[in-house]
Design an enzyme around this catalytic site. Sequence first.
Site, PDB file in Angstrom:
ATOM      1  N   ASP A 223       0.883  -1.163   0.000  1.00  0.00           N
ATOM      2  CA  ASP A 223       0.000   0.000   0.000  1.00  0.00           C
ATOM      3  C   ASP A 223       0.918   1.210   0.000  1.00  0.00           C
ATOM      4  O   ASP A 223       1.389   1.635   1.053  1.00  0.00           O
ATOM      5  CB  ASP A 223      -0.895   0.000   1.241  1.00  0.00           C
ATOM      6  CG  ASP A 223      -1.998   1.031   1.100  1.00  0.00           C
ATOM      7  OD1 ASP A 223      -1.763   2.033   0.402  1.00  0.00           O
ATOM      8  OD2 ASP A 223      -3.076   0.838   1.666  1.00  0.00           O
ATOM      9  N   HIS A 224       1.192   1.732  -1.200  1.00  0.00           N
ATOM     10  CA  HIS A 224       2.227   2.763  -1.276  1.00  0.00           C
ATOM     11  C   HIS A 224       1.819   4.043  -0.527  1.00  0.00           C
ATOM     12  O   HIS A 224       2.661   4.839  -0.178  1.00  0.00           O
ATOM     13  CB  HIS A 224       2.599   3.070  -2.733  1.00  0.00           C
ATOM     14  CG  HIS A 224       1.518   3.781  -3.484  1.00  0.00           C
ATOM     15  ND1 HIS A 224       0.506   3.124  -4.115  1.00  0.00           N
ATOM     16  CD2 HIS A 224       1.289   5.102  -3.685  1.00  0.00           C
ATOM     17  CE1 HIS A 224      -0.301   4.010  -4.675  1.00  0.00           C
ATOM     18  NE2 HIS A 224       0.150   5.212  -4.437  1.00  0.00           N
ATOM     19  N   HIS A 286      -6.154   2.165   0.941  1.00  0.00           N
ATOM     20  CA  HIS A 286      -5.567   3.413   1.430  1.00  0.00           C
ATOM     21  C   HIS A 286      -6.396   4.075   2.533  1.00  0.00           C
ATOM     22  O   HIS A 286      -5.859   4.490   3.555  1.00  0.00           O
ATOM     23  CB  HIS A 286      -5.416   4.417   0.283  1.00  0.00           C
ATOM     24  CG  HIS A 286      -4.777   3.860  -0.937  1.00  0.00           C
ATOM     25  ND1 HIS A 286      -3.697   3.015  -0.882  1.00  0.00           N
ATOM     26  CD2 HIS A 286      -5.060   4.019  -2.250  1.00  0.00           C
ATOM     27  CE1 HIS A 286      -3.344   2.689  -2.117  1.00  0.00           C
ATOM     28  NE2 HIS A 286      -4.152   3.281  -2.968  1.00  0.00           N
TER      29      HIS A 286
HETATM   30  P1  NDP Z   1      -0.502  -3.208 -17.178  1.00  0.00           P
HETATM   31  O1  NDP Z   1      -1.912  -3.265 -17.611  1.00  0.00           O
HETATM   32  O2  NDP Z   1       0.395  -2.205 -17.827  1.00  0.00           O
HETATM   33  O3  NDP Z   1       0.067  -4.696 -17.331  1.00  0.00           O
HETATM   34  C1  NDP Z   1       1.407  -5.057 -17.041  1.00  0.00           C
HETATM   35  C2  NDP Z   1       1.827  -6.105 -18.032  1.00  0.00           C
HETATM   36  O4  NDP Z   1       1.055  -7.271 -17.836  1.00  0.00           O
HETATM   37  C3  NDP Z   1       1.596  -5.689 -19.469  1.00  0.00           C
HETATM   38  O5  NDP Z   1       2.658  -4.951 -19.974  1.00  0.00           O
HETATM   39  C4  NDP Z   1       1.423  -7.014 -20.150  1.00  0.00           C
HETATM   40  O6  NDP Z   1       2.716  -7.524 -20.446  1.00  0.00           O
HETATM   41  C5  NDP Z   1       0.813  -7.894 -19.093  1.00  0.00           C
HETATM   42  N1  NDP Z   1      -0.623  -7.998 -19.303  1.00  0.00           N
HETATM   43  C6  NDP Z   1      -1.529  -7.013 -19.359  1.00  0.00           C
HETATM   44  N2  NDP Z   1      -2.769  -7.489 -19.540  1.00  0.00           N
HETATM   45  C7  NDP Z   1      -2.655  -8.827 -19.627  1.00  0.00           C
HETATM   46  C8  NDP Z   1      -3.578  -9.873 -19.793  1.00  0.00           C
HETATM   47  N3  NDP Z   1      -4.872  -9.660 -19.929  1.00  0.00           N
HETATM   48  N4  NDP Z   1      -3.109 -11.136 -19.791  1.00  0.00           N
HETATM   49  C9  NDP Z   1      -1.809 -11.381 -19.654  1.00  0.00           C
HETATM   50  N5  NDP Z   1      -0.872 -10.393 -19.487  1.00  0.00           N
HETATM   51  C10 NDP Z   1      -1.292  -9.150 -19.461  1.00  0.00           C
HETATM   52  O7  NDP Z   1      -0.464  -3.041 -15.603  1.00  0.00           O
HETATM   53  P2  NDP Z   1       0.253  -1.940 -14.719  1.00  0.00           P
HETATM   54  O8  NDP Z   1       1.691  -1.961 -15.015  1.00  0.00           O
HETATM   55  O9  NDP Z   1      -0.488  -0.670 -14.819  1.00  0.00           O
HETATM   56  O10 NDP Z   1      -0.046  -2.499 -13.253  1.00  0.00           O
HETATM   57  C11 NDP Z   1       0.488  -3.707 -12.785  1.00  0.00           C
HETATM   58  C12 NDP Z   1      -0.168  -4.057 -11.454  1.00  0.00           C
HETATM   59  O11 NDP Z   1       0.064  -3.003 -10.539  1.00  0.00           O
HETATM   60  C13 NDP Z   1      -1.683  -4.224 -11.548  1.00  0.00           C
HETATM   61  O12 NDP Z   1      -2.080  -5.227 -10.686  1.00  0.00           O
HETATM   62  C14 NDP Z   1      -2.233  -2.895 -11.043  1.00  0.00           C
HETATM   63  O13 NDP Z   1      -3.476  -3.045 -10.440  1.00  0.00           O
HETATM   64  C15 NDP Z   1      -1.166  -2.508 -10.034  1.00  0.00           C
HETATM   65  N6  NDP Z   1      -1.051  -1.073  -9.855  1.00  0.00           N
HETATM   66  C16 NDP Z   1      -0.716  -0.267 -10.904  1.00  0.00           C
HETATM   67  C17 NDP Z   1      -0.572   1.091 -10.727  1.00  0.00           C
HETATM   68  C18 NDP Z   1      -0.163   1.988 -11.853  1.00  0.00           C
HETATM   69  O14 NDP Z   1       0.047   3.183 -11.596  1.00  0.00           O
HETATM   70  N7  NDP Z   1      -0.031   1.492 -13.070  1.00  0.00           N
HETATM   71  C19 NDP Z   1      -0.790   1.712  -9.393  1.00  0.00           C
HETATM   72  C20 NDP Z   1      -1.115   0.770  -8.349  1.00  0.00           C
HETATM   73  C21 NDP Z   1      -1.242  -0.560  -8.603  1.00  0.00           C
HETATM   74  P3  NDP Z   1       3.004  -8.537 -21.645  1.00  0.00           P
HETATM   75  O15 NDP Z   1       1.874  -8.447 -22.625  1.00  0.00           O
HETATM   76  O16 NDP Z   1       4.294  -8.087 -22.199  1.00  0.00           O
HETATM   77  O17 NDP Z   1       3.090  -9.857 -20.973  1.00  0.00           O
END
Ligand code: NDP
Length: 531
Positions: A223-224, A286
């Site tokens: 929980d940042h 949060h």
């Molecule tokens: P993304 O939607 O950017 O997904 C991260 C990576 O996961 C993608 O680059 C893709 O990589 C892979 N991915 C995405 N969707 C799918 C799918 N349906 N099936 C399989 N692989 C998939 O996520 P975020 O980076 O935004 O967030 C990551 C985690 O952190 C999440 O759980 C989010 O809830 C949490 N989070 C994010 C925040 C933010 O600011 N972004 C803030 C707080 C929490 P590839 O296709 O290359 O495998």
Amino acid sequence: MSNHKDATENESRPFSMPFTAGVAETKTPDLKIPSCDCVICGKLDPCTIVIIGASGDLTARKLLPALFSLKLEGGLPDTFNIIGCARTKLSDDEFRNRVKSPATPPGTSKDAEWQSFAANLFYRVLDYTDQSSFESLKQFLLQLDKTRGTQGNRIFYLAIPPHLYQTVAQLIGRVGLAAEGRNGGGWSRIVVEKPFGRDLRTAIELDQRLHEYFKEHQIFRIDHYLAKETVQNALMLRFANSIFEPIWNRRYIEYVAVTAAESLGIEKRAGYYEEAGVLRDMFQNHMMQLLSLIAMEPPSRFEAEQVRDEKAKVFRSLRPFPVNDLGHSIVLGQYGPGYVDGAVVPGYRGEPDVDPKSLTPTFASIKVFIDNWRWQGVPFYLTSGKRLAAKLTEMVIQFREVPHSMFRRLFVDQISANRLTLGIHPEEKISLVFQAKNPGATVRLRPVTMDFNYSQDYSGPVLDAYQKVLIDCVTGDHMLFWREDAVELCWSFLTPILEGCETCHNQAEMLRFYAAGSWGPPSFYDALVRK
Ligand code: NDP
């Protein structure tokens, strides 16, 4: 540190928002705390940080910039590897180039430092559901341990969509990467991002899956918010001073208001937000953590387990939500079109990929009670929303009015009560509003504000929240992370509200609309403050 300012401008606003007071102008010398003492104490174990989902938004925007800054500030071990993994096919260099620009914004001229940092970055293609893909990752990790001396210490950071958490955690475990201290292994930790489940049942299920291979001390539920300086400061303020604690109770406090307002909309996260809504996105994590910092009893020692025990007691004392009378305890809203920073912005239903008839709330304000000796009868108002008038995060302690006014013959107006505000954003500060005599011959009172700005008298490094949580993962400090029992207690509290709001026959009627750029549904607080 004193600065007096007329505070009347703030008084008509709901609970707390937007409480903007002046900044202290006093200049005292920098305390010259050595920066090494501000980042880490002692030496860190060499380790490898494996980011799973490294082609995504979180990695580029938050994790890599935080890791690079940590390196610059001496907050990473001397020996470390960072391995990005995802399905997207990238070489090491392509990955390094992809994450470089968010970590080194123009004008920072950190090219040499980046090159040295980037030499520790690697990339491996990973299929999240294929065990052989994890076997290859394991071989690569073992090889790095040998060639680079990382001693088998590993952090697995799950930066993937939540539906993949269980599968990936299990495959890490199945190939033996969760085991600690065996076959040349050091420690192994798994970091789980929010959201942690979507209700009580799914949170318990996720915990069970994680525990198949990881013990509780290996799991870091992020929980940042908790890692923000002023959030941590709430405990210092309460428990390192003797003047606040005696009045920190129902006898002196009228209400507590915790506000986390965002001016941004849902950005490009419609898929996630449509499923989550504001209650899952902000309240289960949060808002509950902020509430617990204000409400908890003093732990006997400032150690992770003691602090987390006291927080769990707060969650256990939450009065069950009156689900049959939601109207007086919760206001839900959704933003419509409006103006933000002078520009027209669409309403939630007009955002890309959002259902034009969506009933997902983007705003909530709830009234919560804590059934214990200290807080009986004191309402805690928790408010959060998107596309509000400003980004503002603060915790307000509103004290009671004086029990008797000896000035009542002199003033028609009531004397406004004291208010302590712990500001988290935009300014990290503490403000106290109190009454003082208005200068002049006539006897008049005026409310004034005394401010302490958190960065005042300090010029050392300031860690952002992701830097702090990453350091704590490396040191193995659980203080700022959710423990299993607390997650489940909060879901137990929130799940009936979610069920009430999502399955009730008048779901559409419960949703009140507000213009983007406003402070939420008009007079939303009237419904909550009514006795
Ligand atoms: P993304 O939607 O950017 O997904 C991260 C990576 O996961 C993608 O680059 C893709 O990589 C892979 N991915 C995405 N969707 C799918 C799918 N349906 N099936 C399989 N692989 C998939 O996520 P975020 O980076 O935004 O967030 C990551 C985690 O952190 C999440 O759980 C989010 O809830 C949490 N989070 C994010 C925040 C933010 O600011 N972004 C803030 C707080 C929490 P590839 O296709 O290359 O495998």
